[in-house]
Write a protein that holds these residues in place. Structure first.
Motif, PDB file in Angstrom:
ATOM      1  N   PRO A 204       0.813  -1.221   0.000  1.00  0.00           N
ATOM      2  CA  PRO A 204       0.000   0.000   0.000  1.00  0.00           C
ATOM      3  C   PRO A 204       0.846   1.270   0.000  1.00  0.00           C
ATOM      4  N   TRP A 205       1.972   1.252   0.699  1.00  0.00           N
ATOM      5  CA  TRP A 205       2.863   2.409   0.717  1.00  0.00           C
ATOM      6  C   TRP A 205       3.645   2.524  -0.586  1.00  0.00           C
ATOM      7  N   THR A 206       3.937   1.388  -1.207  1.00  0.00           N
ATOM      8  CA  THR A 206       4.590   1.418  -2.511  1.00  0.00           C
ATOM      9  C   THR A 206       3.710   2.136  -3.526  1.00  0.00           C
ATOM     10  N   GLY A 207       2.399   1.895  -3.448  1.00  0.00           N
ATOM     11  CA  GLY A 207       1.478   2.609  -4.319  1.00  0.00           C
ATOM     12  C   GLY A 207       1.590   4.113  -4.153  1.00  0.00           C
ATOM     13  N   ASP A 254     -12.223   1.822   3.635  1.00  0.00           N
ATOM     14  CA  ASP A 254     -11.723   1.715   5.008  1.00  0.00           C
ATOM     15  C   ASP A 254     -12.442   0.562   5.699  1.00  0.00           C
ATOM     16  N   PRO A 255     -11.689  -0.327   6.356  1.00  0.00           N
ATOM     17  CA  PRO A 255     -12.322  -1.492   6.983  1.00  0.00           C
ATOM     18  C   PRO A 255     -13.098  -1.165   8.242  1.00  0.00           C
ATOM     19  N   SER A 256     -12.938   0.061   8.776  1.00  0.00           N
ATOM     20  CA  SER A 256     -13.614   0.445  10.018  1.00  0.00           C
ATOM     21  C   SER A 256     -14.602   1.570   9.736  1.00  0.00           C
ATOM     22  N   PRO A 257     -15.879   1.260   9.533  1.00  0.00           N
ATOM     23  CA  PRO A 257     -16.861   2.312   9.253  1.00  0.00           C
ATOM     24  C   PRO A 257     -17.077   3.213  10.454  1.00  0.00           C
ATOM     25  N   PHE A 272     -13.499  10.759  11.492  1.00  0.00           N
ATOM     26  CA  PHE A 272     -12.117  10.986  11.055  1.00  0.00           C
ATOM     27  C   PHE A 272     -11.151   9.906  11.550  1.00  0.00           C
ATOM     28  N   ASN A 273     -11.667   8.933  12.261  1.00  0.00           N
ATOM     29  CA  ASN A 273     -10.824   7.874  12.808  1.00  0.00           C
ATOM     30  C   ASN A 273     -10.633   6.776  11.768  1.00  0.00           C
ATOM     31  N   VAL A 274      -9.843   7.093  10.742  1.00  0.00           N
ATOM     32  CA  VAL A 274      -9.617   6.151   9.644  1.00  0.00           C
ATOM     33  C   VAL A 274      -8.434   5.242   9.958  1.00  0.00           C
ATOM     34  N   THR A 275      -8.264   4.221   9.136  1.00  0.00           N
ATOM     35  CA  THR A 275      -7.313   3.153   9.427  1.00  0.00           C
ATOM     36  C   THR A 275      -5.940   3.435   8.828  1.00  0.00           C
ATOM     37  N   LYS A 276      -4.919   3.393   9.686  1.00  0.00           N
ATOM     38  CA  LYS A 276      -3.541   3.593   9.233  1.00  0.00           C
ATOM     39  C   LYS A 276      -2.810   2.279   9.017  1.00  0.00           C
ATOM     40  N   TYR A 277      -3.161   1.236   9.769  1.00  0.00           N
ATOM     41  CA  TYR A 277      -2.427  -0.034   9.712  1.00  0.00           C
ATOM     42  C   TYR A 277      -3.331  -1.155   9.217  1.00  0.00           C
ATOM     43  N   CYS A 279      -2.509   1.258   5.720  1.00  0.00           N
ATOM     44  CA  CYS A 279      -3.091   2.544   5.320  1.00  0.00           C
ATOM     45  C   CYS A 279      -4.245   2.319   4.354  1.00  0.00           C
ATOM     46  N   SER A 280      -5.431   2.804   4.714  1.00  0.00           N
ATOM     47  CA  SER A 280      -6.605   2.625   3.875  1.00  0.00           C
ATOM     48  C   SER A 280      -6.677   3.716   2.819  1.00  0.00           C
TER      49      SER A 280
END
Length: 399
Positions: A204-207, A254-257, A272-277, A279-280
């Motif tokens: 995901p970070w490579t993207g 994002d996997p966490s609605p 605003f609590n989106v997923t970093k691990y 990165c979504s």
């Protein structure tokens, strides 16, 4: 005589350094909080967080995506003065160097464990690994367009695995290393009481880096500043629009609605609590969208803050290494000043050293320590920035 093109290149570099310096300063807040906040409450846990605690974590979300994206732009700029083979070799060597630094110097700086019981795969690993992959594509004569398309596909498509289950492969080491860590707690036991903490899944970070590399073409002298700023601005606004629409509807990315909470403040935090691990897409849309807008507005910016940010932005890797060791120097000093003994260095309930249960400070004091850290590093960064400009040893490209 200074030509208009030379001025344009100068401003482009300065705008990148302003943004990079800004996120480097903000980044230190999170690391200081990790080390010094009493009890280390989880800022993203809606059951215990507060608006100021969540904001302290949320503002630092912008750092890693921006830094990885700008690393992609910098890789493109590095190619302007190298052949394809030279650029490929440089990216692969620098990427492997960064991975080695992550494991040898950064893992120790975070854990203070001389036995290296935990090796941490964090942002430097993600940048280094992505550089190696980018270098291999450059070696294969992949065009900027091809690299950009691959980056876009990963950037927008990697959350497909929230919908399509990878099955048993999702629990394998390779999957966690490359695609999805399923949270920051992806700890892999490698035997003899040693572990890998897979915080940053690589692809995901490579993207992000590949997309940044494609955006680097905007910084050719043949591209006008007006066009560049317009592309950056509308790209940023587009990502922000995607974030707000997709997040509001909870449809993809994002996997966490998010959900309505018992208070308005907690509902906003949930949004605003989106997923970093890992990165979504919505995490990247929120952060990189904002950064692209800022980047579009900082070209040619001249004021005191810009000059200050440039000092840090000129030497990001040097700053990154120094800030960790300075934080931990303060950590050890304050550990003994607060009356803790050598018997308290090892905490059986926590894998990092010098972190007994009652060590730490309130959030205001954490911010004071952060200010002291970044203030102290101003002079070393200014000195090293001047040194790099007046010296041309080969190793300066790696630090």
């Amino acid at each position: 005589m200074t030509t208009p093109n030379a001025l344009a290149v100068k401003y482009r570099i300065e705008s990148i350094d302003i943004l990079r310096g800004l996120v480097m300063l903000i980044m230190a807040i999170d690391h200081v909080r990790d080390v010094f906040h009493l009890g280390q409450p989880d800022p993203t846990n809606l059951a215990i967080t507060t608006p100021i605690l969540f904001f302290t974590r949320w503002i630092t979300h912008f750092c890693a995506p921006t830094f990885v994206f700008l690393s992609g732009i910098s890789a493109h700029l590095a190619g302007a003065r190298r052949t394809q083979n030279q650029l490929s070799t440089f990216l692969i060597k620098r990427g492997l160097w960064l991975i080695a630094v992550e494991f040898v110097f950064i893992s120790f700086a975070i854990t203070l464990n001389p036995f290296y019981n935990i090796l941490i795969f964090q942002v430097i690993w993600a940048i280094g690994g992505s550089m190696v992959l980018l270098g291999l594509l450059v070696r294969l004569r992949a065009s900027v367009t091809v690299i950009g398309v691959i980056g876009v596909l990963i950037f927008f498509g990697h959350n497909i695995f929230d919908i399509v289950s990878p099955g048993t492969i999702g629990n394998t080491f390779i999957w966690k290393l490359l695609v999805s860590t399923n949270g920051f707690s992806a700890m892999v036991n490698v035997g003899n009481n040693h572990f890998f903490l897979l915080a940053y899944a690589l692809l995901p970070w490579t993207g992000v880096m590949f997309v940044g590399y494609a955006f680097g073409s905007l910084y050719k002298t043949s591209v006008s500043a007006v066009k560049r700023k317009k592309v950056l601005l509308f790209s940023g606004l587009g990502l922000l629009a995607l974030f707000f629409v997709f997040r509001a509807l909870n449809i993809y990315g994002d996997p966490s609605p998010w959900s309505v909470q018992k208070t308005t403040a907690l509902s906003i935090i949930s949004f605003f609590n989106v997923t970093k691990y890992p990165c979504s897409l919505l995490y990247l849309g929120m952060t990189l969208g904002t950064s692209l807008v800022i980047l579009s507005q900082t070209e040619g910016l001249k004021n005191r803050f810009a000059s200050l940010a440039i000092v840090y932005g000129n030497v990001p890797f040097f700053y990154y290494i120094c800030h960790w060791y300075l934080i931990q120097s303060f950590h050890i000093i304050l550990f003994f000043v607060m009356g803790f003994k050598t018997s308290d260095i090892v905490n059986p309930q926590f894998p990092f050293l010098f972190s007994p249960q009652k060590f730490g400070f309130n959030l205001l004091e954490v911010y004071i320590i952060w200010f002291v850290v970044v203030f102290t590093l101003y002079w070393p960064c200014r000195w090293y920035s001047k040194y790099k400009k007046s010296h041309h040893q080969w190793w300066l490209s790696y630090i």
